[in-house]
Scaffold this active site. Structure first.
Site, PDB file in Angstrom:
ATOM      1  N   HIS A   1      45.772 -26.210  41.331  1.00  0.00           N
ATOM      2  CA  HIS A   1      44.564 -26.938  41.724  1.00  0.00           C
ATOM      3  C   HIS A   1      44.746 -27.680  43.043  1.00  0.00           C
ATOM      4  O   HIS A   1      44.278 -28.812  43.191  1.00  0.00           O
ATOM      5  CB  HIS A   1      44.109 -27.891  40.624  1.00  0.00           C
ATOM      6  CG  HIS A   1      43.595 -27.177  39.421  1.00  0.00           C
ATOM      7  ND1 HIS A   1      42.651 -27.707  38.597  1.00  0.00           N
ATOM      8  CD2 HIS A   1      43.891 -25.972  38.883  1.00  0.00           C
ATOM      9  CE1 HIS A   1      42.389 -26.872  37.604  1.00  0.00           C
ATOM     10  NE2 HIS A   1      43.142 -25.809  37.771  1.00  0.00           N
TER      11      HIS A   1
ATOM     12  N   ASP B   1      48.286 -17.197  32.124  1.00  0.00           N
ATOM     13  CA  ASP B   1      47.561 -18.309  32.751  1.00  0.00           C
ATOM     14  C   ASP B   1      48.516 -19.430  33.158  1.00  0.00           C
ATOM     15  O   ASP B   1      48.181 -20.591  33.077  1.00  0.00           O
ATOM     16  CB  ASP B   1      46.486 -18.846  31.802  1.00  0.00           C
ATOM     17  CG  ASP B   1      45.695 -19.999  32.422  1.00  0.00           C
ATOM     18  OD1 ASP B   1      45.622 -20.075  33.666  1.00  0.00           O
ATOM     19  OD2 ASP B   1      45.170 -20.834  31.672  1.00  0.00           O
TER      20      ASP B   1
ATOM     21  N   HIS C   1      42.028 -15.134  34.103  1.00  0.00           N
ATOM     22  CA  HIS C   1      40.661 -15.560  34.373  1.00  0.00           C
ATOM     23  C   HIS C   1      40.382 -15.723  35.863  1.00  0.00           C
ATOM     24  O   HIS C   1      41.263 -15.943  36.664  1.00  0.00           O
ATOM     25  CB  HIS C   1      40.297 -16.841  33.619  1.00  0.00           C
ATOM     26  CG  HIS C   1      41.155 -18.014  33.961  1.00  0.00           C
ATOM     27  ND1 HIS C   1      42.211 -18.398  33.176  1.00  0.00           N
ATOM     28  CD2 HIS C   1      41.132 -18.878  34.996  1.00  0.00           C
ATOM     29  CE1 HIS C   1      42.791 -19.453  33.703  1.00  0.00           C
ATOM     30  NE2 HIS C   1      42.159 -19.770  34.818  1.00  0.00           N
TER      31      HIS C   1
ATOM     32  N   GLU D   1      37.188 -20.524  32.491  1.00  0.00           N
ATOM     33  CA  GLU D   1      38.216 -21.153  31.666  1.00  0.00           C
ATOM     34  C   GLU D   1      38.287 -22.657  31.937  1.00  0.00           C
ATOM     35  O   GLU D   1      38.449 -23.450  31.022  1.00  0.00           O
ATOM     36  CB  GLU D   1      39.578 -20.488  31.950  1.00  0.00           C
ATOM     37  CG  GLU D   1      40.712 -20.993  31.086  1.00  0.00           C
ATOM     38  CD  GLU D   1      41.591 -22.011  31.773  1.00  0.00           C
ATOM     39  OE1 GLU D   1      42.533 -22.494  31.141  1.00  0.00           O
ATOM     40  OE2 GLU D   1      41.348 -22.364  32.944  1.00  0.00           O
TER      41      GLU D   1
END
Length: 186
Positions: A153, A83, A9, A55
């Site tokens: 992240h 992922d 994604h 996502e």
């Protein structure tokens, strides 16, 4: 005609370019198709790379893909999602039971030749989950994710943190499994 999807994604929205989450999965999906073509293989079934959106914030990309008018009349045999970063691939998680799982598990010796260690029950992902409602076998590429949360992240999720050979091995594993699924089904 039955189809196989390979995908990742595009929705890095944090502090960096999202090289592992999930630029790596997108690169692996595209490279898997390139490898199949470069090998001169002509799959029996269509193998499609899909770069899903959203996502992280609701999964609308996967839902919209599954219910799109463009999908009417298509039957997805299997979907493989990457992922978990572009780290060294260890195996595949397969969201199928019984005969479907055993058929894919039987390919484990072939996948060991490209460095994978196992095929285990339990697979899928947010992006491909909506395809499961129609009976699609959901599969996830599982890498060695010991370093994943060093970058996930964060401002450290940059291209220089992706090891090219590990990324290549993940793409190769996806290509081999996608091709096997195209020839044998799930």
């Amino acid at each position: 005609m039955p189809e196989i999807v390979v995908g990742g994604h595009l929705d890095s929205w944090d502090l960096s370019e999202g090289a592992h989450d999930d630029g790596a999965g997108c690169a692996q999906a595209i490279e898997a198709l390139r490898l199949i073509r470069a090998a001169g293989l002509r799959p029996k079934r269509t193998i499609r790379a899909v770069l899903f959106m959203d996502e992280e914030n609701g999964g609308t990309g996967g839902r919209d893909y599954a219910r799109s008018a463009n999908r009417q009349g298509e039957r997805h045999v299997a979907a493989i999602e990457s992922d978990r970063g572009g780290f060294l691939p260890l195996g595949f998680g397969v969201g199928a039971k019984g005969e479907a799982f055993e058929r894919i598990k039987a390919w484990e010796p072939l996948l060991r030749r490209v460095g994978l260690q196992w095929i285990r029950p339990g697979g899928g992902g947010v992006d491909i989950a909506p395809l499961g409602a129609s009976g699609t076998v959901l599969i996830s590429l599982v890498p060695d994710a010991q370093r994943y949360f060093d970058v996930h992240h964060s401002s450290s999720d940059t291209l220089d943190k992706v090891h090219p050979r590990e990324l290549e091995l993940g793409a190769t594993a996806m290509a081999v499994l996608a091709y096997l699924l195209s020839e044998e089904g799930a």
